[in-house]
Design a protein around this motif. Structure first.
Motif, short mmCIF file in Angstrom:
data_model
loop_
_atom_site.label_atom_id
_atom_site.label_comp_id
_atom_site.label_asym_id
_atom_site.label_seq_id
_atom_site.Cartn_x
_atom_site.Cartn_y
_atom_site.Cartn_z
N SER A 1 0.86 -1.37 -0.07
CA SER A 1 0.09 0.00 -0.02
C SER A 1 0.94 1.24 0.16
O SER A 1 0.60 2.06 -0.64
CB SER A 1 -0.78 -0.03 1.28
N ARG A 2 1.94 1.32 0.79
CA ARG A 2 2.95 2.28 0.73
C ARG A 2 3.51 2.50 -0.62
O ARG A 2 3.69 3.51 -1.05
CB ARG A 2 3.77 2.44 1.89
N GLU A 3 3.88 1.44 -1.20
CA GLU A 3 4.40 1.65 -2.51
C GLU A 3 3.40 2.32 -3.62
O GLU A 3 3.95 3.09 -4.49
CB GLU A 3 5.06 -0.02 -3.08
N ILE A 4 2.16 1.67 -3.40
CA ILE A 4 1.33 2.17 -4.53
C ILE A 4 1.10 3.89 -4.28
O ILE A 4 0.98 4.77 -5.22
CB ILE A 4 -0.16 1.65 -4.32
N ALA A 5 0.96 4.19 -2.99
CA ALA A 5 0.90 5.47 -2.43
C ALA A 5 2.12 6.53 -2.96
O ALA A 5 1.86 7.62 -3.60
CB ALA A 5 0.78 5.90 -1.03
N GLN A 6 3.39 6.06 -2.75
CA GLN A 6 4.47 6.67 -3.23
C GLN A 6 4.62 6.68 -4.69
O GLN A 6 5.12 7.76 -5.36
CB GLN A 6 5.82 5.57 -2.76
N ARG A 7 3.99 5.92 -5.53
CA ARG A 7 4.12 5.66 -6.88
C ARG A 7 3.31 6.80 -7.41
O ARG A 7 3.41 7.25 -8.55
CB ARG A 7 3.76 4.31 -7.30
N GLU A 8 2.06 6.85 -6.81
CA GLU A 8 0.99 7.87 -7.24
C GLU A 8 1.59 9.42 -6.79
O GLU A 8 1.07 10.21 -7.23
CB GLU A 8 -0.22 7.49 -6.64
N GLY A 9 2.62 9.60 -6.00
CA GLY A 9 2.98 10.72 -5.48
C GLY A 9 2.33 11.30 -4.40
O GLY A 9 2.37 12.35 -4.12
N PHE A 10 1.65 10.49 -3.75
CA PHE A 10 0.78 10.93 -2.65
C PHE A 10 1.97 11.27 -1.54
O PHE A 10 2.69 10.50 -1.06
CB PHE A 10 -0.29 9.95 -2.04
N PRO A 11 1.66 12.56 -0.87
CA PRO A 11 2.56 12.91 0.39
C PRO A 11 2.56 12.02 1.65
O PRO A 11 1.37 11.48 2.03
CB PRO A 11 1.97 14.42 0.86
N ALA A 12 3.58 11.36 1.90
CA ALA A 12 3.80 10.31 2.91
C ALA A 12 3.32 10.78 4.33
O ALA A 12 2.85 10.09 5.12
CB ALA A 12 5.15 9.77 3.13
N ASP A 13 3.50 11.96 4.44
CA ASP A 13 2.99 12.66 5.91
C ASP A 13 1.47 12.98 5.83
O ASP A 13 0.88 13.30 6.87
CB ASP A 13 3.72 14.11 6.06
N ARG A 14 0.77 12.58 5.01
CA ARG A 14 -0.57 12.44 4.74
C ARG A 14 -1.11 11.46 4.71
O ARG A 14 -2.52 11.23 4.59
CB ARG A 14 -1.25 13.52 3.75
N LEU A 15 -0.26 10.14 4.95
CA LEU A 15 -0.92 8.63 5.10
C LEU A 15 -1.40 8.47 6.46
O LEU A 15 -0.50 8.92 7.37
CB LEU A 15 -0.01 7.76 4.39
N VAL A 16 -2.39 8.06 6.74
CA VAL A 16 -2.88 7.42 8.10
C VAL A 16 -3.26 5.96 7.92
O VAL A 16 -3.77 5.58 6.93
CB VAL A 16 -3.91 8.20 8.68
#
Length: 261
Positions: A157-172
């Motif tokens: 899930s973190r890899e997908i979020a990173q690939r999409e460019g979503f800010p890591a500090d906005r993930l919960v």
């Protein structure tokens, strides 16, 4: 043999029924994350398209298909139905229970409609509970507004979020130990939440009640409406061990009727 498409609470319930009966089956999920205890079943992982489903059914002499996939897996539902139709295989649809629509929720036809409604309501601080696979669909919103996205606490899930460019500090993160929406709302202080019409087993009521208690607006992406024929009969999934009722099409039947649990 029986082929179940799962990865959901409903898929696990279907497995329990077949395990109790001692019936051999295959259990197919897109990923490997769901833990399911199986003695009589064989686990399959990885996405299957229409051709691969048909080939598998042919190779393994599948005589019953059970569709217990996620309600938002539109393409998979259509592919399963198409194979059942073409090959004359009985199909069971294990669906969810959905609370009725109410006026205190803002209902959205799809993710584009959700973005439009969020913007029209001037929501610029959002807690999205729609999952990592929806980050791309919500890009036009989170690139311009404050948005926190709840995802499963796992590497893929973190890899997908990173690939999409979503800010890591906005993930919960959602975990089995602490999945409370109320805690996240208190942490993020959003103006609104965005969730999916995921049914009772998808925790829909818990999310809605938490948002209501906090006084934040609730936006919900409606589940896809199935283009398939209406079920001939149904069994509600509150039963601990539902007994599958199936429609058995004749070889010349072109539209097998899915039975909804």
């Amino acid at each position: 043999m029986i082929l179940i498409f799962g990865g959901t609470t409903e898929g696990r319930k279907a497995v329990e029924v077949l395990e109790e009966a001692g019936t051999p089956y295959f259990y197919s999920t897109r990923g490997k994350e769901q833990a399911v205890h199986m003695v009589h079943g064989i686990r399959l992982s990885g996405g299957m398209n229409r051709m691969s489903i048909a080939a598998f059914c042919q190779e393994h002499a599948i005589r019953l298909l059970i569709d217990a996939a996620h309600p938002f897996a539109e393409e998979l539902h259509l592919n399963i139905f198409a194979v059942a139709t073409e090959m004359g295989i009985p199909l069971v649809r294990f669906d969810r229970i959905y609370p009725p629509h109410t006026d205190d929720i803002i209902w959205c036809k799809d993710y584009d409609d959700a973005i439009q409604q969020l913007q029209s309501q001037k929501i610029n601080r959002l807690l999205a509970l729609t999952g990592v696979q929806t980050i791309g669909r919500l890009r036009n919103y989170w690139q311009q507004n404050d948005c926190w996205m709840r995802i499963l606490d796992r590497n893929i899930s973190r890899e997908i979020a990173q690939r999409e460019g979503f800010p890591a500090d906005r993930l919960v993160y959602y975990t089995e130990e602490d999945n409370r929406t109320q805690r996240l709302i208190q942490q993020v202080h959003p103006q609104a939440i965005l969730t999916k019409e995921s049914g009772l087993s998808g925790g829909f009521n818990e999310k809605v009640e938490a948002a209501k208690a906090a006084g934040v607006k609730i936006f919900v992406v409606e589940r896809p409406r199935s283009p398939l024929p209406a079920p001939r009969s149904s069994i509600t999934p509150n039963t601990q061990h539902p007994t599958p009722n199936t429609h058995h099409p004749s070889p010349n039947t072109h539209h097998p009727t899915p039975i909804t649990f």
